[in-house]
Design a protein around this motif. Structure first.
Motif, PDB file in Angstrom:
ATOM      1  N   GLY A   1       0.811  -1.194   0.000  1.00 12.67           N
ATOM      2  CA  GLY A   1       0.000   0.000   0.000  1.00 12.67           C
ATOM      3  C   GLY A   1       0.853   1.257   0.000  1.00 12.67           C
ATOM      4  N   PHE A   2       1.970   1.199   0.713  1.00 10.45           N
ATOM      5  CA  PHE A   2       2.894   2.327   0.798  1.00 10.45           C
ATOM      6  C   PHE A   2       3.376   2.718  -0.601  1.00 10.45           C
ATOM      7  N   LYS A   3       3.851   1.734  -1.341  1.00  9.89           N
ATOM      8  CA  LYS A   3       4.357   2.020  -2.681  1.00  9.89           C
ATOM      9  C   LYS A   3       3.233   2.461  -3.616  1.00  9.89           C
ATOM     10  N   LYS A   4       2.068   1.854  -3.482  1.00 10.25           N
ATOM     11  CA  LYS A   4       0.941   2.210  -4.354  1.00 10.25           C
ATOM     12  C   LYS A   4       0.537   3.669  -4.171  1.00 10.25           C
ATOM     13  N   ILE A   5       0.469   4.119  -2.913  1.00 10.12           N
ATOM     14  CA  ILE A   5       0.028   5.501  -2.680  1.00 10.12           C
ATOM     15  C   ILE A   5       1.062   6.500  -3.198  1.00 10.12           C
ATOM     16  N   ILE A   6       2.342   6.194  -3.041  1.00  6.79           N
ATOM     17  CA  ILE A   6       3.384   7.101  -3.539  1.00  6.79           C
ATOM     18  C   ILE A   6       3.377   7.122  -5.064  1.00  6.79           C
ATOM     19  N   ASP A   7       3.171   5.965  -5.697  1.00  2.82           N
ATOM     20  CA  ASP A   7       3.053   5.937  -7.154  1.00  2.82           C
ATOM     21  C   ASP A   7       1.849   6.747  -7.614  1.00  2.82           C
ATOM     22  N   LEU A   8       0.748   6.630  -6.884  1.00  4.32           N
ATOM     23  CA  LEU A   8      -0.483   7.328  -7.241  1.00  4.32           C
ATOM     24  C   LEU A   8      -0.299   8.847  -7.225  1.00  4.32           C
ATOM     25  N   ILE A   9       0.509   9.350  -6.300  1.00  2.00           N
ATOM     26  CA  ILE A   9       0.711  10.808  -6.212  1.00  2.00           C
ATOM     27  C   ILE A   9       1.947  11.275  -6.982  1.00  2.00           C
ATOM     28  N   GLY A  10       2.626  10.352  -7.648  1.00  2.00           N
ATOM     29  CA  GLY A  10       3.733  10.734  -8.519  1.00  2.00           C
ATOM     30  C   GLY A  10       5.065  10.946  -7.820  1.00  2.00           C
ATOM     31  N   GLY A  11       5.236  10.352  -6.643  1.00  2.00           N
ATOM     32  CA  GLY A  11       6.499  10.486  -5.919  1.00  2.00           C
ATOM     33  C   GLY A  11       6.418  11.556  -4.847  1.00  2.00           C
ATOM     34  N   ILE A  12       7.488  11.637  -4.046  1.00  2.00           N
ATOM     35  CA  ILE A  12       7.539  12.613  -2.952  1.00  2.00           C
ATOM     36  C   ILE A  12       8.923  13.254  -2.892  1.00  2.00           C
ATOM     37  N   GLU A  13       8.964  14.418  -2.281  1.00  2.00           N
ATOM     38  CA  GLU A  13      10.235  15.101  -2.074  1.00  2.00           C
ATOM     39  C   GLU A  13      10.626  14.969  -0.603  1.00  2.00           C
TER      40      GLU A  13
END
Length: 170
Positions: A1-13
């Motif tokens: 779920g962690f990876k899915k949510i970050i992929d969904l928002i296009g990454g993080i800074e």
């Protein structure tokens, strides 16, 4: 779920506070790889963010805990920056990305109310509390510890807004 949510928002800074080097980061196939992060602001995809949040050989479980909090705040900030809290239809995208990983008894209405409330939060006003390595006493038996009672009282008092006495060396 962690990876899915970050992929969904296009990454993080993430602003990495100090260089991190882990010569033995565990892989899914029970091997290890060498990972490193330079200090400074950097863009992370879901795989890199997961490694950053999980690595602990460079410091400790307490350092890992701080990185995990930092990643959660970066996810929150990214969602806000992209205006995704205003797009109520995107709530279904986030909840479906986490389905199977997170269980909640919150109703859809409550989730929408929380998303609406989150739009008004200034991330500068979000306070985080954690027990760190300066608050513990190591016990015999290897990799065991307990929190110092006065340190725990101080953290709870900070959280609740109570005054903390420093009399008696605490």
């Amino acid at each position: 779920g962690f990876k899915k949510i970050i992929d969904l928002i296009g990454g993080i800074e993430i602003d990495v506070p100090r260089p991190i080097y882990d010569p033995a980061y565990p892989t899914e196939d029970y091997g290890t790889i060498e990972v490193s992060f330079a200090a400074g602001r950097q863009w992370m995809d879901s795989e890199r963010a997961l490694i950053y949040a999980r690595t602990r050989h460079a410091d400790s479980d307490f350092g890992r805990n701080q990185r995990q909090q930092q990643v959660l705040m970066a996810i929150f900030q990214r969602i806000r920056d992209r205006g995704l809290l205003q797009q109520l239809t995107s709530l279904d995208d986030y909840t479906s990305a986490l389905r199977g990983y997170v269980t909640t008894d919150l109703s859809r209405r409550t989730m929408l109310e929380l998303a609406s409330f989150a739009r008004t939060i200034d991330d500068e006003n979000i306070l985080r509390y954690a027990i760190d390595s300066s608050s513990i006493v190591e016990l015999s038996g290897g990799a065991t510890f307990r929190v110092q009672p006065q340190a725990l009282r101080r953290i709870v008092a900070q959280f609740t807004g109570e005054a903390v006495s420093t009399a008696g060396g605490e």
